[in-house]
Design a protein around this motif. Structure first.
Motif, PDB file in Angstrom:
ATOM      1  N   GLU A   1     -35.561 134.401 -53.774  1.00 61.16           N
ATOM      2  CA  GLU A   1     -34.480 133.630 -54.374  1.00 61.16           C
ATOM      3  C   GLU A   1     -34.931 132.803 -55.572  1.00 61.16           C
ATOM      4  O   GLU A   1     -34.147 132.079 -56.160  1.00 61.16           O
ATOM      5  N   GLY A   2     -36.200 132.904 -55.953  1.00 63.08           N
ATOM      6  CA  GLY A   2     -36.735 132.090 -57.043  1.00 63.08           C
ATOM      7  C   GLY A   2     -35.961 132.194 -58.343  1.00 63.08           C
ATOM      8  O   GLY A   2     -35.629 131.165 -58.946  1.00 63.08           O
ATOM      9  N   PRO A   3     -35.614 133.401 -58.814  1.00 60.46           N
ATOM     10  CA  PRO A   3     -34.856 133.502 -60.060  1.00 60.46           C
ATOM     11  C   PRO A   3     -33.472 132.847 -59.983  1.00 60.46           C
ATOM     12  O   PRO A   3     -33.020 132.227 -60.935  1.00 60.46           O
ATOM     13  N   VAL A   4     -32.818 132.968 -58.842  1.00 66.23           N
ATOM     14  CA  VAL A   4     -31.513 132.328 -58.660  1.00 66.23           C
ATOM     15  C   VAL A   4     -31.676 130.812 -58.670  1.00 66.23           C
ATOM     16  O   VAL A   4     -30.910 130.090 -59.313  1.00 66.23           O
ATOM     17  N   ALA A   5     -32.681 130.331 -57.968  1.00 64.20           N
ATOM     18  CA  ALA A   5     -32.941 128.892 -57.926  1.00 64.20           C
ATOM     19  C   ALA A   5     -33.252 128.363 -59.319  1.00 64.20           C
ATOM     20  O   ALA A   5     -32.783 127.274 -59.699  1.00 64.20           O
ATOM     21  N   ALA A   6     -34.010 129.115 -60.101  1.00 64.73           N
ATOM     22  CA  ALA A   6     -34.348 128.695 -61.461  1.00 64.73           C
ATOM     23  C   ALA A   6     -33.097 128.551 -62.310  1.00 64.73           C
ATOM     24  O   ALA A   6     -32.938 127.567 -63.043  1.00 64.73           O
ATOM     25  N   ALA A   7     -32.198 129.506 -62.220  1.00 62.73           N
ATOM     26  CA  ALA A   7     -30.959 129.450 -63.007  1.00 62.73           C
ATOM     27  C   ALA A   7     -30.088 128.272 -62.587  1.00 62.73           C
ATOM     28  O   ALA A   7     -29.534 127.564 -63.431  1.00 62.73           O
ATOM     29  N   LEU A   8     -29.972 128.051 -61.285  1.00 65.16           N
ATOM     30  CA  LEU A   8     -29.155 126.935 -60.800  1.00 65.16           C
ATOM     31  C   LEU A   8     -29.736 125.585 -61.231  1.00 65.16           C
ATOM     32  O   LEU A   8     -29.016 124.717 -61.734  1.00 65.16           O
ATOM     33  N   LEU A   9     -31.033 125.407 -61.008  1.00 71.81           N
ATOM     34  CA  LEU A   9     -31.653 124.133 -61.359  1.00 71.81           C
ATOM     35  C   LEU A   9     -31.619 123.888 -62.863  1.00 71.81           C
ATOM     36  O   LEU A   9     -31.408 122.759 -63.316  1.00 71.81           O
ATOM     37  N   ALA A  10     -31.784 124.932 -63.657  1.00 73.05           N
ATOM     38  CA  ALA A  10     -31.740 124.791 -65.110  1.00 73.05           C
ATOM     39  C   ALA A  10     -30.351 124.335 -65.566  1.00 73.05           C
ATOM     40  O   ALA A  10     -30.223 123.569 -66.528  1.00 73.05           O
ATOM     41  N   THR A  11     -29.327 124.796 -64.884  1.00 69.41           N
ATOM     42  CA  THR A  11     -27.971 124.357 -65.198  1.00 69.41           C
ATOM     43  C   THR A  11     -27.836 122.850 -65.005  1.00 69.41           C
ATOM     44  O   THR A  11     -27.278 122.156 -65.855  1.00 69.41           O
ATOM     45  N   GLY A  12     -28.369 122.360 -63.900  1.00 69.69           N
ATOM     46  CA  GLY A  12     -28.329 120.922 -63.653  1.00 69.69           C
ATOM     47  C   GLY A  12     -29.143 120.137 -64.661  1.00 69.69           C
ATOM     48  O   GLY A  12     -28.719 119.076 -65.140  1.00 69.69           O
ATOM     49  N   VAL A  13     -30.311 120.656 -65.021  1.00 64.01           N
ATOM     50  CA  VAL A  13     -31.178 119.974 -65.994  1.00 64.01           C
ATOM     51  C   VAL A  13     -30.494 119.905 -67.352  1.00 64.01           C
ATOM     52  O   VAL A  13     -30.443 118.841 -67.991  1.00 64.01           O
TER      53      VAL A  13
ATOM     54  N   MET B   1     -36.861 130.717 -51.456  1.00 65.29           N
ATOM     55  CA  MET B   1     -36.338 129.370 -51.654  1.00 65.29           C
ATOM     56  C   MET B   1     -35.224 129.102 -50.650  1.00 65.29           C
ATOM     57  O   MET B   1     -34.510 130.009 -50.232  1.00 65.29           O
ATOM     58  N   ASN B   2     -35.067 127.843 -50.326  1.00 59.94           N
ATOM     59  CA  ASN B   2     -33.927 127.407 -49.528  1.00 59.94           C
ATOM     60  C   ASN B   2     -32.784 127.157 -50.511  1.00 59.94           C
ATOM     61  O   ASN B   2     -32.725 126.107 -51.147  1.00 59.94           O
ATOM     62  N   LEU B   3     -31.900 128.120 -50.666  1.00 58.66           N
ATOM     63  CA  LEU B   3     -30.836 128.003 -51.661  1.00 58.66           C
ATOM     64  C   LEU B   3     -29.863 126.877 -51.346  1.00 58.66           C
ATOM     65  O   LEU B   3     -29.238 126.331 -52.249  1.00 58.66           O
ATOM     66  N   ARG B   4     -29.752 126.499 -50.101  1.00 57.77           N
ATOM     67  CA  ARG B   4     -28.889 125.366 -49.752  1.00 57.77           C
ATOM     68  C   ARG B   4     -29.451 124.082 -50.357  1.00 57.77           C
ATOM     69  O   ARG B   4     -28.724 123.294 -50.947  1.00 57.77           O
TER      70      ARG B   4
ATOM     71  N   ALA C   1     -26.133 120.232 -57.445  1.00 58.94           N
ATOM     72  CA  ALA C   1     -24.892 119.461 -57.368  1.00 58.94           C
ATOM     73  C   ALA C   1     -25.136 117.992 -57.698  1.00 58.94           C
ATOM     74  O   ALA C   1     -24.317 117.353 -58.369  1.00 58.94           O
ATOM     75  N   LEU C   2     -26.254 117.449 -57.246  1.00 58.84           N
ATOM     76  CA  LEU C   2     -26.593 116.058 -57.564  1.00 58.84           C
ATOM     77  C   LEU C   2     -26.808 115.885 -59.066  1.00 58.84           C
ATOM     78  O   LEU C   2     -26.304 114.938 -59.669  1.00 58.84           O
ATOM     79  N   LEU C   3     -27.545 116.808 -59.685  1.00 63.42           N
ATOM     80  CA  LEU C   3     -27.758 116.752 -61.131  1.00 63.42           C
ATOM     81  C   LEU C   3     -26.442 116.862 -61.892  1.00 63.42           C
ATOM     82  O   LEU C   3     -26.207 116.133 -62.866  1.00 63.42           O
ATOM     83  N   LEU C   4     -25.572 117.760 -61.447  1.00 62.08           N
ATOM     84  CA  LEU C   4     -24.272 117.921 -62.103  1.00 62.08           C
ATOM     85  C   LEU C   4     -23.395 116.684 -61.906  1.00 62.08           C
ATOM     86  O   LEU C   4     -22.656 116.298 -62.825  1.00 62.08           O
TER      87      LEU C   4
END
Length: 122
Positions: free
Chosen positions: A21-33, A91-94, A101-104
């Motif tokens: 799940e690393g690539p998915v986690a990277a995309a999600l976290l980058a959105t928040g950043v 990764m724990n996607l949850r 969500a916190l970053l957003l």
């Protein structure tokens, strides 16, 4: 006559198996950043007129042009770094979704006009 066909079934991967799940986690976290960087730039630009002026890369758009360019740059840069760091990792996607969500949420507050206007000099 056609031969009887057997339905195609795939085995459900057991917990801990399957695609990382690393690539998915990277995309999600980058959105928040990227979103949080935009909010930080909005607040700083509101507090400091010379900073806001320095972000006006386009006269027609004003400081918003610089804010969005830097936010997109932060998104792309953090996505590239996180994609390399998290490649092939489970990764724990949850947990990733909660952090995103916190970053957003922080970004939403930072771009909410009653909030960033608190930093406007008198």
């Amino acid at each position: 006559m056609e031969a009887a066909r057997t339905p195609h079934t795939e085995a459900v991967p057991a917990a801990g198996e399957g695609r990382p799940e690393g690539p998915v986690a990277a995309a999600l976290l980058a959105t928040g950043v990227g979103s949080l960087v935009l909010a930080i730039l909005v607040v700083i630009a509101e507090a400091n007129e010379s900073f806001a002026t320095s972000l006006a890369y386009s006269d027609r758009v004003g400081p918003l042009s610089g804010k969005t360019i830097w936010a997109v740059g932060a998104y792309l840069g953090s996505w590239a770094i996180l994609a390399v760091v998290l490649r092939g990792r489970r990764m724990n996607l949850r947990a990733v979704a909660v952090v995103t969500a916190l970053l957003l949420a922080l970004a939403l507050v930072g771009t909410f006009s009653p909030f960033f206007e608190l930093f406007k000099p008198e």
